[in-house]
Design a protein around this motif. Sequence first.
Motif, PDB file in Angstrom:
ATOM      1  N   LYS A  59    -108.888-111.524 -14.914  1.00 13.70           N
ATOM      2  CA  LYS A  59    -109.001-112.476 -15.888  1.00 13.70           C
ATOM      3  C   LYS A  59    -110.756-111.839 -16.570  1.00 13.70           C
ATOM      4  CE  LYS A  59    -109.988-117.185 -16.853  1.00 13.70           C
ATOM      5  NZ  LYS A  59    -109.152-118.597 -16.716  1.00 13.70           N
ATOM      6  N   ALA A  60    -111.755-112.138 -15.595  1.00  6.86           N
ATOM      7  CA  ALA A  60    -113.242-111.493 -15.412  1.00  6.86           C
ATOM      8  C   ALA A  60    -113.065-110.419 -16.115  1.00  6.86           C
ATOM      9  CB  ALA A  60    -113.636-111.686 -14.354  1.00  6.86           C
ATOM     10  N   ARG A 104    -111.505-109.183 -17.915  1.00  9.81           N
ATOM     11  CA  ARG A 104    -110.829-109.291 -19.338  1.00  9.81           C
ATOM     12  C   ARG A 104    -111.914-109.648 -20.342  1.00  9.81           C
ATOM     13  NH1 ARG A 104    -105.051-107.650 -19.441  1.00  9.81           N
ATOM     14  NH2 ARG A 104    -103.973-108.311 -17.856  1.00  9.81           N
ATOM     15  N   GLN A 105    -112.065-110.794 -19.890  1.00 11.33           N
ATOM     16  CA  GLN A 105    -113.537-111.040 -20.463  1.00 11.33           C
ATOM     17  C   GLN A 105    -114.714-110.244 -20.650  1.00 11.33           C
ATOM     18  OE1 GLN A 105    -113.633-114.076 -21.750  1.00 11.33           O
ATOM     19  NE2 GLN A 105    -115.342-113.724 -22.667  1.00 11.33           N
ATOM     20  N   GLN A 106    -114.672-109.438 -19.839  1.00 11.46           N
ATOM     21  CA  GLN A 106    -115.787-108.521 -20.319  1.00 11.46           C
ATOM     22  C   GLN A 106    -115.470-107.499 -21.378  1.00 11.46           C
ATOM     23  OE1 GLN A 106    -116.959-106.191 -16.610  1.00 11.46           O
ATOM     24  NE2 GLN A 106    -117.100-107.978 -15.535  1.00 11.46           N
ATOM     25  N   GLN A 107    -114.088-107.584 -21.467  1.00 14.64           N
ATOM     26  CA  GLN A 107    -113.879-106.233 -22.359  1.00 14.64           C
ATOM     27  C   GLN A 107    -113.647-106.941 -23.464  1.00 14.64           C
ATOM     28  OE1 GLN A 107    -110.466-104.234 -21.509  1.00 14.64           O
ATOM     29  NE2 GLN A 107    -109.716-104.301 -24.074  1.00 14.64           N
ATOM     30  N   ALA A 108    -112.968-108.361 -23.459  1.00 14.47           N
ATOM     31  CA  ALA A 108    -114.073-108.828 -25.082  1.00 14.47           C
ATOM     32  C   ALA A 108    -115.259-109.192 -25.377  1.00 14.47           C
ATOM     33  CB  ALA A 108    -113.202-110.352 -24.274  1.00 14.47           C
ATOM     34  N   GLU A 109    -115.582-108.984 -24.502  1.00 10.21           N
ATOM     35  CA  GLU A 109    -117.748-109.008 -24.978  1.00 10.21           C
ATOM     36  C   GLU A 109    -117.969-107.449 -24.813  1.00 10.21           C
ATOM     37  OE1 GLU A 109    -118.573-111.192 -21.568  1.00 10.21           O
ATOM     38  OE2 GLU A 109    -118.649-113.066 -21.810  1.00 10.21           O
ATOM     39  N   GLU A 169    -107.259-113.692 -11.051  1.00 13.46           N
ATOM     40  CA  GLU A 169    -108.906-114.288 -11.574  1.00 13.46           C
ATOM     41  C   GLU A 169    -110.162-113.055 -11.670  1.00 13.46           C
ATOM     42  OE1 GLU A 169    -109.984-117.123 -12.624  1.00 13.46           O
ATOM     43  OE2 GLU A 169    -107.673-118.096 -11.932  1.00 13.46           O
TER      44      GLU A 169
END
Length: 536
Positions: free
Chosen positions: A47-48, A50-55, A44
């Motif tokens: 996952k967070a 990766r989400q920061q990278q996407a942002e 998890e």
Amino acid sequence: MEGYGQSPTAWLVLPPYTYHPMSDQNQAAPAPQDENQLILERREKLKALRQQQAEGKGVAFPNDFQPENKAAELFEAYNEKTAEELVALGTTAKVAGRMMLKRVMGKASFCTLQDASFGPSGGRIQLYLRGEDVGLELYAAFKHWDLGDIVAAEGTLFKTKTGELSIHATSIRLLTKSLRPMPDKFHGMADQEVKYRQRYVDLMTDVETRKRFVARSKAVSALREFMVGHNFLEVETPMLHPIPGGANAKPFKTHHNALDQEMFLRIAPELYLKRLIVGGFDRVFEINRSYRNEGISVRHNPEFTMMEFYAAYWNYQDLMDYTEKLIRDAAQRATGSLQLTYADKPVDLSKPFERLTIVEAIRKYTEAGDNVENAEWLTNALKKLGLNEAKNKLAGRTLASLQVLYFEETVEEKLWNPTFIMEHPTEISPLARANDDRPEVTERFELYITGREFGNGFSELNDAEDQAARFNAQVAAKDSGDDEAMFYDHDFVRALEYGMPPTGGCGIGIDRLMMLLTDSASIRDVILFPALRREV
């Protein structure tokens, strides 16, 4: 230095517990947690990231950091400095490693990074972090990082009140998120098989394991330097053989699709190395991997490392002299001494290695006396030792063969300090030159230390017709059910027909030598990835 105040240590106010990276005596062992739940929590967190990278807020697995310092180097250069001297120097450091320990204490925290170096710190160095130095947002994120994560940091060297060399971090980064929890730091990896199977975890958690394999690497390098320094040429020979040869052993088989033929993983490089002597090289050696489809024990692994070397115009006496020097050199360079300890018993490599024939060794270490020359007595003695007449084929053995078997059963384990055992029977030495005065035995030796064989060498058989006859005898033995007997190698006989100079050759088991030099009980302890049964 900005922020350090008037007193070199006044700025650092430590809590009642002062963290020391190499000691956890005053911490209670935590209650065990469910590993699957821990892995889920770490996934998890990834996952967070990766989400920061996407942002556009960073990279989940950055690869743009290069450390400039190792823990051992920093300890060697600065550990003797006082706290005041370190403040005056203002030395900065840039490090990276696996986070092995962590203690979060509100506005200030400690953690320990471990890199690939050694020294008194075991490759570890302590970081001191404050939110006001690294940034409150990053410090808040750090609190959720896990042991095992790969972390980078930059900062200034200082000493805590207890004198622990540390880095006051001014920046810190998470380079790699670890998804699996580290073994419990209070108990480590207790299951020995798991240590072998997951060597990567063993290496990251046990400094002695890392030291052992560094010592192995240095010892192998020392062997290579010794050989090259004595004018031996290092060569490489095939690992896939159309005919297995060079030793009495059961090979691994495979199939080459393009050639549409059965192939064998090499059991020894001997026959190819001797082809090179025929070709005109006077001295050759190879540090090689070989494979034997046989049993597994504390002394045996299906794939193993050995060094074989061959010298034109040497005989087995020359080989023993040289092998003795080589073993001493390896021990001296790997351990700094010729007085070793193995299994809590001393091993003395400083004295001349003893040299005994098989018969002499039996007379010295057993009560056989003149019965060593009596086949019937040896047969009965072997039966009393538990050998089976049918299974071990006692009835069909020659006197020389019975002597070897009796030696193996009663003498081997008693040869603690280095001993060369000489004059093996011709019938079990198909590649060795027979003794001119006693053709029933060969000019061959085996080196024993701590009750186990370390090397095997002999004056090479360079009579092509004799070699052909020996191969034929091996083929007959194979046809009779001996699956370790040799094949007939036509090309090798052809090579000998061109003429090979008088030659001496020797093979040394590198893994067993490393067991001795590192005081390791099992061969698996000195092989990074030993053979194990596949996990179910």
